[in-house]
Design an enzyme around this catalytic site. Structure first.
Site, PDB file in Angstrom:
ATOM      1  NE  ARG A 192       0.155   1.598   3.334  1.00 49.14           N
ATOM      2  CZ  ARG A 192       1.061   2.521   3.561  1.00 49.14           C
ATOM      3  NH1 ARG A 192       2.349   2.199   3.677  1.00 49.14           N
ATOM      4  NH2 ARG A 192       0.748   3.790   3.679  1.00 49.14           N
ATOM      5  N   GLY A 193       0.279   2.414  -0.154  1.00 52.13           N
ATOM      6  CA  GLY A 193       1.058   3.635  -0.323  1.00 52.13           C
ATOM      7  C   GLY A 193       1.208   3.887  -1.813  1.00 52.13           C
ATOM      8  CB  ALA A 194       0.436   6.886  -3.840  1.00 47.98           C
ATOM      9  CG  ASP A 208      -3.091   8.058  -1.626  1.00 50.54           C
ATOM     10  OD1 ASP A 208      -2.970   8.547  -0.488  1.00 50.54           O
ATOM     11  OD2 ASP A 208      -2.766   6.900  -1.908  1.00 50.54           O
ATOM     12  CG  ASN A 245      -2.441  11.596   2.357  1.00 45.66           C
ATOM     13  OD1 ASN A 245      -1.848  10.726   1.711  1.00 45.66           O
ATOM     14  ND2 ASN A 245      -2.156  11.835   3.621  1.00 45.66           N
ATOM     15  CE  LYS A 246      -5.301   5.719   4.224  1.00 41.78           C
ATOM     16  NZ  LYS A 246      -6.285   4.917   3.431  1.00 41.78           N
ATOM     17  NE  ARG A 256      -6.196   0.735  -1.673  1.00 45.54           N
ATOM     18  CZ  ARG A 256      -5.563   1.280  -0.632  1.00 45.54           C
ATOM     19  NH1 ARG A 256      -4.283   1.060  -0.436  1.00 45.54           N
ATOM     20  NH2 ARG A 256      -6.223   2.063   0.212  1.00 45.54           N
ATOM     21  CD  GLN A 276      -3.297   2.825   6.739  1.00 45.59           C
ATOM     22  OE1 GLN A 276      -3.914   3.212   7.736  1.00 45.59           O
ATOM     23  NE2 GLN A 276      -3.879   2.716   5.565  1.00 45.59           N
TER      24      GLN A 276
HETATM   25  O1  MRU Z   1      -4.560   3.257   2.088  1.00 50.08           O
HETATM   26  P1  MRU Z   1      -3.080   3.481   2.000  1.00 50.08           P
HETATM   27  O2  MRU Z   1      -2.321   2.970   3.173  1.00 50.08           O
HETATM   28  O3  MRU Z   1      -2.515   2.998   0.678  1.00 50.08           O
HETATM   29  O4  MRU Z   1      -2.949   5.065   2.009  1.00 50.08           O
HETATM   30  C1  MRU Z   1      -1.668   5.617   1.911  1.00 50.08           C
HETATM   31  C2  MRU Z   1      -1.639   7.079   2.065  1.00 50.08           C
HETATM   32  O5  MRU Z   1      -2.647   7.740   2.201  1.00 50.08           O
HETATM   33  C3  MRU Z   1      -0.293   7.725   1.943  1.00 50.08           C
HETATM   34  O6  MRU Z   1      -0.224   8.884   2.708  1.00 50.08           O
HETATM   35  C4  MRU Z   1      -0.043   8.091   0.461  1.00 50.08           C
HETATM   36  O7  MRU Z   1      -0.217   6.977  -0.359  1.00 50.08           O
HETATM   37  C5  MRU Z   1       1.308   8.649   0.257  1.00 50.08           C
HETATM   38  S1  MRU Z   1       2.563   7.444   0.423  1.00 50.08           S
HETATM   39  C6  MRU Z   1       4.038   8.134   0.037  1.00 50.08           C
END
Ligand code: MRU
Length: 342
Positions: free
Chosen positions: A45-47, A238, A248-249, A88, A197
């Site tokens: 996970r994470g963009a 994201d 973002n999250k 996603r 997270q």
């Molecule tokens: O649902 P996730 O854990 O994939 O969400 C991740 C985030 O929101 C991060 O802040 C974002 O992807 C940036 S990661 C460098």
């Protein structure tokens, strides 16, 4: 720390992030279906990490196709792309990684009639994206280090660290670089309900690097800002729209609004691959709605009363007007974003 995602001998090797902090275990992925499942279930996970993993998935599809015809290899890649694109919706890096592979394959088809050459080309590009992600994180982090206060009490949300990228991180990369530049940093980490997270991944990373860290619940941020315990907020992204609105999250927007109210600078750190210039504003960004079990259950046990209505948007959109600067590998972008992001 080892790479979050890597590609070796036609297999994707990734850290299973659902097992952190209990253990730092890796899994091997050898099919597009297994990769799609790993993305949906957030093993990766994470963009930026999702973007590179998806690119590897396209290379994997080419490797797994049993044919001598490069056009059929390309068809297998297109099928994989269709599968991976459904995993996603919010992080644009997923689509960016896939399209970059397909564009390169398209160009390669013009000059080769060998299926194996096409496969090799895809492997090379996937690995190039691994190295590029590492470099981009280092560069943007070096830029970002300059904007953090010399004595910083930084709040971050979710995980925009090494685990969200191939390595080093974006928001956490900036924190790492600032410490390497001699700044004194204490990090407050919001736990990040519902998937935690912040608590599970960000605290794990920072403790591994011996960076001073305090875990808070999401609801404590306002009180800490009111008491002047936090002098800077930095998060990842994201998807960034052309006007600087940032998805973002979930919970990021609340922090940005609080930061504005308390006059605390709010920064976003992200590679340019996260910018989606095709979207005029953040209201066009698709927001993933995840399973309601993530809210109603804790550790597999239902804690919410039966029958209660639930929503679970996984991301929110922070208006660019609340963001002091967007830190990228091409430099630090200040408002007005519509003009300066170009
Ligand atoms: O649902 P996730 O854990 O994939 O969400 C991740 C985030 O929101 C991060 O802040 C974002 O992807 C940036 S990661 C460098």
């Amino acid at each position: 720390m080892q790479r979050t995602v890597d590609y070796k001998h036609g297999k994707i090797i990734m850290i299973d992030q659902t097992r952190i902090p209990a253990e730092l275990a890796t899994i091997e992925i050898s099919s597009v279906e297994a990769l799609a499942d790993a993305i949906i279930t957030m093993k990766v996970r994470g963009a930026p990490a999702i973007g590179v993993a998806a690119a590897m998935g396209i290379a994997l599809a080419a490797r797994n196709s049993v044919t001598d015809d490069p056009k059929q290899v390309f068809e297998a890649m297109e099928q994989a792309a269709a599968t991976l694109k459904t995993t996603r919706p919010t992080a644009v890096n997923l689509f960016w990684g896939i399209e970059r592979m397909l564009d390169a394959a398209h160009a390669a088809l013009e000059i080769t009639s060998s299926a194996d050459e096409l496969r090799d080309e895809m492997d090379h590009l996937a690995m190039a994206m691994v190295h590029e992600d590492e470099e981009v994180c280092r560069i943007l982090s070096a830029y970002g280090a300059a904007v953090l206060p010399t004595e910083a009490h930084v709040l971050t949300h979710c995980n925009a660290g090494a685990l969200a990228c191939v390595g080093y991180g974006t928001a956490l990369g900036v924190i790492r670089a600032a410490i390497e530049h001699g700044k004194k940093i204490h990090v407050y980490v919001a736990e990040t309900r519902p998937r935690l997270q912040g608590m599970k991944l960000t605290c794990f990373e920072l403790l591994q690097d011996k960076i001073p860290v305090t875990l808070i619940t999401d609801s404590m941020a306002g009180m800490l800002m009111q008491k002047r315990k936090i002098n800077c907020v930095i998060v990842g992204a994201d998807r960034i729209a052309a006007n600087g609105d940032v998805a973002n999250k979930i919970g990021t927007y609340s922090l940005a609004a609080l930061a504005k109210y308390h006059n605390v600078p709010f920064f976003v750190a992200a590679p340019t691959s996260t910018i989606d210039a095709s979207l005029a504003t953040g209201s066009d960004i698709p927001i993933e709605e995840r399973s309601h079990d993530e809210i109603t259950h804790i550790d597999g046990h239902r804690v919410a009363p039966m029958g209660v209505e639930v929503i679970n948007p996984s991301f929110d959109v922070t208006p660019g007007t609340l963001i002091k600067a967007i830190i990228t590998e091409k430099g630090i972008v200040m408002p007005p974003y519509k003009q300066n992001l170009k």
